[in-house]
Design a protein around this motif. Structure first.
Motif, PDB file in Angstrom:
ATOM      1  N   SER A   1       0.775  -1.157   0.134  1.00 24.11           N
ATOM      2  CA  SER A   1       0.013   0.001  -0.032  1.00 24.11           C
ATOM      3  C   SER A   1       0.914   1.087   0.008  1.00 24.11           C
ATOM      4  O   SER A   1       1.872   1.055   0.465  1.00 24.11           O
ATOM      5  N   THR A   2       0.187   2.374  -0.501  1.00 27.30           N
ATOM      6  CA  THR A   2       1.138   3.502  -0.478  1.00 27.30           C
ATOM      7  C   THR A   2       1.472   3.959   0.673  1.00 27.30           C
ATOM      8  O   THR A   2       2.305   4.826   0.930  1.00 27.30           O
ATOM      9  N   ASP A   3       0.774   3.896   1.847  1.00 30.00           N
ATOM     10  CA  ASP A   3       1.041   4.124   3.189  1.00 30.00           C
ATOM     11  C   ASP A   3       2.132   2.899   3.932  1.00 30.00           C
ATOM     12  O   ASP A   3       2.353   3.170   5.334  1.00 30.00           O
ATOM     13  N   ASP A   4       2.300   2.113   3.074  1.00 23.37           N
ATOM     14  CA  ASP A   4       3.531   1.180   3.699  1.00 23.37           C
ATOM     15  C   ASP A   4       2.870   0.268   4.653  1.00 23.37           C
ATOM     16  O   ASP A   4       3.516  -0.418   5.507  1.00 23.37           O
TER      17      ASP A   4
ATOM     18  N   GLU B 276      -6.329   4.343   6.394  1.00 21.80           N
ATOM     19  CA  GLU B 276      -6.718   5.719   6.430  1.00 21.80           C
ATOM     20  C   GLU B 276      -6.673   6.413   7.531  1.00 21.80           C
ATOM     21  O   GLU B 276      -6.827   5.747   8.837  1.00 21.80           O
ATOM     22  N   LYS B 277      -6.554   7.419   7.653  1.00 21.72           N
ATOM     23  CA  LYS B 277      -6.373   8.321   9.106  1.00 21.72           C
ATOM     24  C   LYS B 277      -7.734   8.230   9.701  1.00 21.72           C
ATOM     25  O   LYS B 277      -8.677   8.323   9.027  1.00 21.72           O
TER      26      LYS B 277
END
Length: 268
Positions: free
Chosen positions: A71-74, A147-148
């Motif tokens: 994922s892009t947020d690792d 996600e946050k």
């Protein structure tokens, strides 16, 4: 499927069968949901980096396509295995962190036109159904990229002010004038002045000669009644029921000067 067209044009030289085209479409759906491809095989290779493109040699094994994503947020890393079984393809995806597994079975002929592999505008069909199956069968079960967390209202701190039973009501601003008279239609206003120590309301059941509505001599109750109370015994503005005549200069005749008729008649 916006973005798939340039990807398909880039990978067209490696696409030789309908299964290749379907894996290319599945790959792009993972990219759309925030994943990037790391490479092929079960184990990481040297100098890997996340990419929206398919890695070299992705189509080498037509029986089992093995791709790894991050994922892009690792936060998540996925291992995708697309297994060809006759005319179908089984997508087996595992989240390496949580060890969760998701499976989706696709009929290749439902989404790929094998006779139009050279024409992107004709090779894919039922794309919305394909998207839905990948989203509901893979993305949702595995959670998708983190996600946050959205801030949820705290029931202890976000209560409306009027709902707090322990809150002391705020004082009214100096510029706001609180109405002193209760509604005349309120049945609970009767006797309300008797409960008001400052005498600011109306509707009391105790007769107050100082507020009877009739003309009265000018009397300052705070000065005390001469000969009865010391000066200052009655606070300014306080309700006071005098126990003596209201001053020596009472206008009009004093009814106490004349006895009632038959005052001396013992048989009255």
């Amino acid at each position: 499927m916006a973005g798939l067209e340039p990807l398909y044009a880039w990978a067209r030289a490696a696409i030789s069968c309908p299964q290749d085209a379907l894996v290319c479409g599945v790959h792009w759906e993972l990219v759309r949901h925030g994943y990037r491809c790391l490479g092929t095989g079960d184990q990481p290779g040297p100098d890997e980096r996340k990419s929206e493109l398919l890695p070299a040699g992705w189509e080498a094994n037509k029986e089992v396509y093995t791709l790894r994503y991050k994922s892009t947020d690792d936060a998540r890393e996925l291992l995708l295995k697309a297994i060809t079984v006759e005319d179908s393809m089984i997508l087996n995806v595992m989240d390496r962190g949580s060890q969760k597994v998701a499976d989706v079975t696709l009929a290749v002929a439902d989404y790929i036109n094998p006779e139009h592999l050279d024409d992107f505008h004709k090779v894919y069909k039922n794309t919305e159904e394909l998207r839905t199956k990948i989203t509901s069968g893979i993305i949702t079960p595995l959670g998708g990229p983190t996600e946050k967390d959205k801030k949820e209202p705290d029931p202890k701190t976000d209560l409306p002010r009027n709902d707090d039973p322990l809150r002391i009501p705020p004082r009214h601003p100096a510029s706001t004038r609180v109405p002193l008279r209760p509604s005349p239609l309120d049945p609970f206003a009767v006797g309300g002045e008797d409960l008001d120590p400052l005498g600011g309301r109306h509707g009391g059941m105790i007769v107050d000669p100082l507020r009877s509505g009739f003309p009265q001599p000018s009397i300052d109750p705070s000065s005390g009644i001469p000969g009865r109370l010391p000066p200052g015994a009655v606070p300014p503005g306080a309700r006071f029921d005098p126990f003596s005549p209201l001053g020596a200069r009472r206008p009009g005749p004093d009814p106490d000067h004349l006895p009632p008729p038959g005052y001396d008649d013992m048989f009255m």
